[in-house]
Design a protein around this motif. Sequence first.
Motif, PDB file in Angstrom:
ATOM      1  N   VAL A  74      38.521  43.287  36.909  1.00 24.46           N
ATOM      2  CA  VAL A  74      37.243  44.493  37.000  1.00 24.46           C
ATOM      3  C   VAL A  74      36.768  44.433  38.022  1.00 24.46           C
ATOM      4  N   ALA A  75      36.336  43.432  38.909  1.00 29.97           N
ATOM      5  CA  ALA A  75      35.920  43.590  40.301  1.00 29.97           C
ATOM      6  C   ALA A  75      36.521  44.003  41.391  1.00 29.97           C
ATOM      7  N   VAL A  78      36.423  47.996  41.103  1.00 34.20           N
ATOM      8  CA  VAL A  78      35.097  48.450  41.319  1.00 34.20           C
ATOM      9  C   VAL A  78      35.025  48.024  42.959  1.00 34.20           C
TER      10      VAL A  78
END
Length: 348
Positions: A74-75, A78
């Motif tokens: 996810v990072a 993002v």
Amino acid sequence: MPATERPRLRGRLALAYAAAAVVLGAVPVAVVGLGLWTGRSTQAVGATADAFTGGNTGQVLLAVVAGLVVVALVAAPVGWALAGRALRPLREVTAAAGAATADRLPGHGALGRYAEFAELSATLAGLYRRLDSAYAAQRRFVADASHELRTPLTVQRALIQVALADPAADAASLRAVCAELLRVGEQQERLVAALLALARGQQGLAAQEPVDLAAVAASAIGSSVVSADLRPALVARADPTLVASLVGNLVDNALRHNVDGGRVDVSTGCSGTRAVLVVANTGPVVPADAVDRILEPFQRLRGAGGSGLGLAIVRAVADSHDADLSVVPNPGGGLTVTVGFPAAGLPV
């Protein structure tokens, strides 16, 4: 390394964001896990672990590791999005610079929300303004130079055509035409030399060394009928050739644009933090509102001869040396030109 082979900053930033997120999440897990596996954790840590694990430590650790993997996945996107947002002003600057031409330079306000981008934007805006001014001056110079060079060429062609069209031309008339052609050719040589001097003065300093204005002025005066008061005046950092061009043009202008029986005064010396050169003459009256105009290339007073480049060369050389230039009309006629260079032996 070519630009296409270099890593992209956005990708590096995205990976850095993802790595930071994983590391920050892994540190507390590592601390707890180490205590559980060695049995040397504090009682508080053990109690907390038992509360969450119900004695099933392996499953908890496996879940934590899976969670870190999810955080990393996810990072990364993002971080990619955040990096893209942060670098957007740089892309705008790059796009604007890529579309810039000599006739159309970009103009923009402050980029981004942060001081660093605002400073970059202000710096580039100042650069674009200076470039625009330089391009405009270059266009004017090329147009004026083309006109000035076209005139003697036209005169030469007319002289030759008239001589060839005259069936009664004899040796004497042809010699007169040749003499006139030589005179026009000499004018062209002086004009080309002045153009080169102006171009070099506008390019900046090719050499930087101490130069004594008194010695340069003495060489420029030579055997001319000039009143001289030459005291040592050492310029801190100067291009000797350009300084000689400046002094030579001032002395030549003062002698050329003078009245019969007129006077030319040349002096050098130091005043405060400046090495000063002053050249004054008693020529024709110069209107105060004409001073700015005659400092431009190819601008002359009515009835004045010459190429109209002398004072333009002086200003270009003075600007390249960060020198102060003052041109003041004398009440009885002529000009007093003062050039103040940064003197040697002073703190920089």
